[in-house]
Design a protein around this motif. Structure first.
Motif, PDB file in Angstrom:
ATOM      1  N   GLY A   1       0.813  -1.207   0.000  1.00  9.94           N
ATOM      2  CA  GLY A   1       0.000   0.000   0.000  1.00  9.94           C
ATOM      3  C   GLY A   1       0.846   1.257   0.000  1.00  9.94           C
ATOM      4  N   THR A   2       1.950   1.236   0.755  1.00  8.56           N
ATOM      5  CA  THR A   2       2.854   2.382   0.758  1.00  8.56           C
ATOM      6  C   THR A   2       3.480   2.588  -0.612  1.00  8.56           C
ATOM      7  OG1 THR A   2       3.343   1.979   3.099  1.00  8.56           O
ATOM      8  CG2 THR A   2       4.871   3.384   1.875  1.00  8.56           C
ATOM      9  N   GLY A   3       3.888   1.476  -1.255  1.00  8.17           N
ATOM     10  CA  GLY A   3       4.428   1.583  -2.611  1.00  8.17           C
ATOM     11  C   GLY A   3       3.402   2.116  -3.590  1.00  8.17           C
ATOM     12  N   HIS A   4       2.149   1.699  -3.423  1.00 12.16           N
ATOM     13  CA  HIS A   4       1.063   2.192  -4.267  1.00 12.16           C
ATOM     14  C   HIS A   4       0.910   3.705  -4.114  1.00 12.16           C
ATOM     15  CE1 HIS A   4      -3.190   1.178  -5.962  1.00 12.16           C
ATOM     16  NE2 HIS A   4      -2.849   2.410  -6.290  1.00 12.16           N
ATOM     17  N   TRP A   5       0.930   4.147  -2.896  1.00  9.29           N
ATOM     18  CA  TRP A   5       0.785   5.585  -2.634  1.00  9.29           C
ATOM     19  C   TRP A   5       1.960   6.366  -3.224  1.00  9.29           C
ATOM     20  CZ3 TRP A   5       1.303   8.421   2.684  1.00  9.29           C
ATOM     21  CH2 TRP A   5       0.757   9.711   2.561  1.00  9.29           C
ATOM     22  N   LEU A   6       3.175   5.845  -3.067  1.00 10.67           N
ATOM     23  CA  LEU A   6       4.341   6.509  -3.650  1.00 10.67           C
ATOM     24  C   LEU A   6       4.225   6.586  -5.168  1.00 10.67           C
ATOM     25  CD1 LEU A   6       7.243   4.948  -1.539  1.00 10.67           C
ATOM     26  CD2 LEU A   6       6.430   7.310  -1.460  1.00 10.67           C
ATOM     27  N   SER A   7       3.740   5.521  -5.788  1.00 11.08           N
ATOM     28  CA  SER A   7       3.600   5.533  -7.247  1.00 11.08           C
ATOM     29  C   SER A   7       2.592   6.585  -7.695  1.00 11.08           C
ATOM     30  CB  SER A   7       3.181   4.149  -7.746  1.00 11.08           C
ATOM     31  OG  SER A   7       1.818   3.876  -7.460  1.00 11.08           O
ATOM     32  N   LEU A   8       1.511   6.767  -6.916  1.00 15.55           N
ATOM     33  CA  LEU A   8       0.538   7.799  -7.254  1.00 15.55           C
ATOM     34  C   LEU A   8       1.144   9.194  -7.141  1.00 15.55           C
ATOM     35  CD1 LEU A   8      -2.682   6.452  -5.452  1.00 15.55           C
ATOM     36  CD2 LEU A   8      -2.104   6.287  -7.882  1.00 15.55           C
ATOM     37  N   MET A   9       1.972   9.398  -6.108  1.00 16.07           N
ATOM     38  CA  MET A   9       2.587  10.706  -5.924  1.00 16.07           C
ATOM     39  C   MET A   9       3.673  10.991  -6.953  1.00 16.07           C
ATOM     40  SD  MET A   9       2.747  11.298  -1.791  1.00 16.07           S
ATOM     41  CE  MET A   9       3.635   9.793  -1.413  1.00 16.07           C
ATOM     42  N   LEU A  10       4.260   9.935  -7.528  1.00 16.05           N
ATOM     43  CA  LEU A  10       5.307  10.112  -8.530  1.00 16.05           C
ATOM     44  C   LEU A  10       4.738  10.165  -9.945  1.00 16.05           C
ATOM     45  CD1 LEU A  10       8.006   7.706  -7.042  1.00 16.05           C
ATOM     46  CD2 LEU A  10       8.090  10.206  -7.123  1.00 16.05           C
ATOM     47  N   CYS A  11       3.417  10.288 -10.059  1.00 17.01           N
ATOM     48  CA  CYS A  11       2.760  10.409 -11.364  1.00 17.01           C
ATOM     49  C   CYS A  11       2.018  11.744 -11.428  1.00 17.01           C
ATOM     50  CB  CYS A  11       1.779   9.255 -11.586  1.00 17.01           C
ATOM     51  SG  CYS A  11       2.572   7.643 -11.754  1.00 17.01           S
ATOM     52  N   TRP A  12       1.509  12.075 -12.599  1.00 13.19           N
ATOM     53  CA  TRP A  12       0.765  13.314 -12.765  1.00 13.19           C
ATOM     54  C   TRP A  12      -0.664  13.015 -13.227  1.00 13.19           C
ATOM     55  CZ3 TRP A  12       5.393  12.343 -15.419  1.00 13.19           C
ATOM     56  CH2 TRP A  12       5.240  11.838 -16.698  1.00 13.19           C
ATOM     57  N   ARG A  13      -1.534  13.944 -12.955  1.00  8.84           N
ATOM     58  CA  ARG A  13      -2.948  13.781 -13.304  1.00  8.84           C
ATOM     59  C   ARG A  13      -3.111  13.802 -14.822  1.00  8.84           C
ATOM     60  NH1 ARG A  13      -8.052  17.285 -10.905  1.00  8.84           N
ATOM     61  NH2 ARG A  13      -9.656  16.393 -12.263  1.00  8.84           N
ATOM     62  N   PRO A  14      -3.811  12.826 -15.372  1.00  8.37           N
ATOM     63  CA  PRO A  14      -4.009  12.811 -16.829  1.00  8.37           C
ATOM     64  C   PRO A  14      -4.856  13.985 -17.293  1.00  8.37           C
ATOM     65  CG  PRO A  14      -5.362  11.130 -15.757  1.00  8.37           C
ATOM     66  CD  PRO A  14      -4.450  11.679 -14.705  1.00  8.37           C
ATOM     67  N   ARG A  15      -4.536  14.504 -18.454  1.00 10.25           N
ATOM     68  CA  ARG A  15      -5.244  15.661 -19.014  1.00 10.25           C
ATOM     69  C   ARG A  15      -5.681  15.335 -20.437  1.00 10.25           C
ATOM     70  NH1 ARG A  15      -6.010  21.043 -18.130  1.00 10.25           N
ATOM     71  NH2 ARG A  15      -5.966  22.447 -19.928  1.00 10.25           N
ATOM     72  N   TRP A  16      -6.958  15.569 -20.707  1.00 12.93           N
ATOM     73  CA  TRP A  16      -7.513  15.291 -22.028  1.00 12.93           C
ATOM     74  C   TRP A  16      -7.106  16.384 -23.013  1.00 12.93           C
ATOM     75  CZ3 TRP A  16      -9.667  10.712 -22.866  1.00 12.93           C
ATOM     76  CH2 TRP A  16     -10.258  10.028 -21.811  1.00 12.93           C
ATOM     77  N   PRO A  17      -7.014  16.044 -24.292  1.00 12.97           N
ATOM     78  CA  PRO A  17      -6.839  17.090 -25.309  1.00 12.97           C
ATOM     79  C   PRO A  17      -8.022  18.062 -25.297  1.00 12.97           C
ATOM     80  CG  PRO A  17      -6.401  14.909 -26.223  1.00 12.97           C
ATOM     81  CD  PRO A  17      -6.970  14.688 -24.858  1.00 12.97           C
ATOM     82  N   LYS A  18      -7.790  19.250 -25.775  1.00 15.30           N
ATOM     83  CA  LYS A  18      -8.808  20.298 -25.722  1.00 15.30           C
ATOM     84  C   LYS A  18     -10.090  19.897 -26.439  1.00 15.30           C
ATOM     85  CE  LYS A  18      -9.521  25.225 -26.695  1.00 15.30           C
ATOM     86  NZ  LYS A  18      -8.900  26.465 -27.243  1.00 15.30           N
ATOM     87  N   VAL A  19      -9.972  19.212 -27.572  1.00 12.81           N
ATOM     88  CA  VAL A  19     -11.160  18.860 -28.349  1.00 12.81           C
ATOM     89  C   VAL A  19     -12.047  17.893 -27.569  1.00 12.81           C
ATOM     90  CG1 VAL A  19     -10.039  16.923 -29.545  1.00 12.81           C
ATOM     91  CG2 VAL A  19     -11.972  18.087 -30.616  1.00 12.81           C
ATOM     92  N   ILE A  20     -11.460  17.032 -26.716  1.00 12.71           N
ATOM     93  CA  ILE A  20     -12.257  16.104 -25.904  1.00 12.71           C
ATOM     94  C   ILE A  20     -12.824  16.819 -24.693  1.00 12.71           C
ATOM     95  CG2 ILE A  20     -12.156  14.002 -24.506  1.00 12.71           C
ATOM     96  CD1 ILE A  20     -10.187  12.850 -26.458  1.00 12.71           C
ATOM     97  N   ARG A  21     -12.052  17.742 -24.099  1.00  6.73           N
ATOM     98  CA  ARG A  21     -12.561  18.496 -22.949  1.00  6.73           C
ATOM     99  C   ARG A  21     -13.778  19.332 -23.325  1.00  6.73           C
ATOM    100  NH1 ARG A  21      -7.115  20.135 -22.321  1.00  6.73           N
ATOM    101  NH2 ARG A  21      -7.743  22.313 -22.707  1.00  6.73           N
ATOM    102  N   GLU A  22     -13.806  19.854 -24.555  1.00  5.96           N
ATOM    103  CA  GLU A  22     -14.904  20.715 -24.994  1.00  5.96           C
ATOM    104  C   GLU A  22     -16.017  19.954 -25.693  1.00  5.96           C
ATOM    105  OE1 GLU A  22     -13.034  23.603 -27.460  1.00  5.96           O
ATOM    106  OE2 GLU A  22     -12.277  24.799 -25.769  1.00  5.96           O
TER     107      GLU A  22
END
Length: 379
Positions: A300-321
């Motif tokens: 679980g600690t490794g899982h949490w570290l992996s989440l903190m070492l990643c970034w939030r996914p972002r959709w392309p503008k055409v999909i966001r709109e």
């Protein structure tokens, strides 16, 4: 951990030489089994009829509104953290020690009042070369596996846009990248009640077959948490189906989850699909689980570290709109959206997914073996 998605993508773009070498080790029946797809079977296994009276999203759900529904997907989320632990424990101390020794040697060479010794120079050169070699081999061979759960998107996500009637998958490029499909090309594994016994510990699978998408390869997404039976998978598919077909008013409003690196999500992921099994298990098994709780803490600690070492996914503008008034509808993914080298490999493996005409032949039931009565040797 994106190991399943990475493996499926590697199969789709497998080099011809590797594929031939792999198929040489397979028997004829094994090769035929991997290509045993029939047109009528696909028609029967893909429908949008009601499959449950209890639509339910088991989560995690990140967005729910009049325009789109966004959920987590990924085939082995409960195992996430193992690669992080191995990378940090194996690589971290080596690089740290090498950097300390090298930095200390350089400091004493330049700032020590004593004359620079040959030993210090040799140590500095050796440690610098060793650190450089370790970093090179890691970047060359290890980084592609580390990025299955570190230094990449925090989650694989799927978005159902009911205004445009499209489905969008957000994945790293190493797992196939971002793709868009029409809603009506989506197949589901959660439609048959007779599969209940086979679905414990499984996730809801959504499939896009090449015969419907026009692509030369199969696409698949494993949505949400592990199920404790086929009924849960059908409830989740029914939730998605009603949202897309009837709207958000036709389903209960789900509880929204955060996309921040939450420790609660990291530790709870290890127990997905175990609730019913744990309740019905013996007291001895429950005691064993209590004895191995340190392993759950470490993972679980490794899982949490992996989440903190990643970034939030972002959709392309055409999909966001997409779905907003006056905004363009995102184009459906086609073969031309991939680089030329990837197009060539996808086409080379297209025969894996070709459909045979008709329906798969029914398997003949095995005849029960009858044992001949043995004579009594003592008579």
């Amino acid at each position: 951990m994106y190991l399943i998605e990475w493996g499926l993508w590697q199969t789709a773009i497998e080099a011809e030489a590797l594929r031939n070498e792999y198929e040489k080790e397979m028997t004829a029946s094994e090769i035929n089994a991997t290509r045993d797809f029939y047109e009528l079977d696909l028609e029967e296994e893909m429908h949008f009829r009601r499959v449950s009276e209890r639509p339910c999203a088991r989560g995690p759900v990140y967005a729910f509104n009049e325009t789109f529904l966004e959920m987590r997907c990924g085939g082995s989320e409960e195992k996430r953290g193992l690669i992080t632990i191995m990378t940090l424990v194996g690589l971290g101390p080596i690089i740290y020690t090498g950097a300390i020794v090298t930095g200390g040697s350089i400091y004493f060479d330049f700032f020590s009042p004593h004359a620079t010794s040959l030993v210090n120079i040799i140590v500095t050169i050796v440690m610098s070369a060793l650190d450089g070699a370790i970093i090179y081999f890691y970047l060359r061979f290890g980084l592609q596996f580390t990025r299955l759960e570190m230094l990449t998107s925090r989650h694989l996500i799927i978005r159902f846009n009911r205004k445009t009637q499209q489905v969008h998958l957000h994945r790293p490029n190493s797992c196939g990248g971002i793709v868009t499909f029409p809603w009506r090309t989506t197949g589901s594994t959660g439609i048959y009640p007779e599969d209940d016994s086979l679905s414990a510990g499984m996730r809801l699978g959504l499939v896009w077959h090449p015969s419907l998408t026009g692509l030369p390869h199969m696409e698949m997404a494993l949505v949400g948490k592990q199920g404790q039976g086929g009924s849960e998978l059908r409830d989740e598919w029914e939730f998605i189906r009603r949202y897309m077909e009837e709207g958000p008013h036709a389903v209960p409003r789900p509880r929204l989850s955060t996309q921040l690196p939450s420790p609660i999500q990291a530790f709870s992921a290890q127990f997905e699909g175990l609730g019913r099994f744990f309740r019905k298990s013996s007291w001895l098994f429950k005691v064993v689980l209590l004895m191995v709780w340190p392993a759950f803490v470490i993972v679980g600690t490794g899982h949490w570290l992996s989440l903190m070492l990643c970034w939030r996914p972002r959709w392309p503008k055409v999909i966001r709109e997409a779905g907003m008034p006056g905004k363009a509808v995102p184009p459906v993914t086609t073969l031309s959206d991939y680089p030329p080298a990837i197009q060539e490999r996808l086409l080379a493996n297209a025969d894996r997914w070709q459909l045979k005409p008709g329906k798969s032949p029914e398997k003949k039931p095995r005849k029960p073996r009858t044992r001949k009565p043995q004579e009594n040797r003592y008579l």
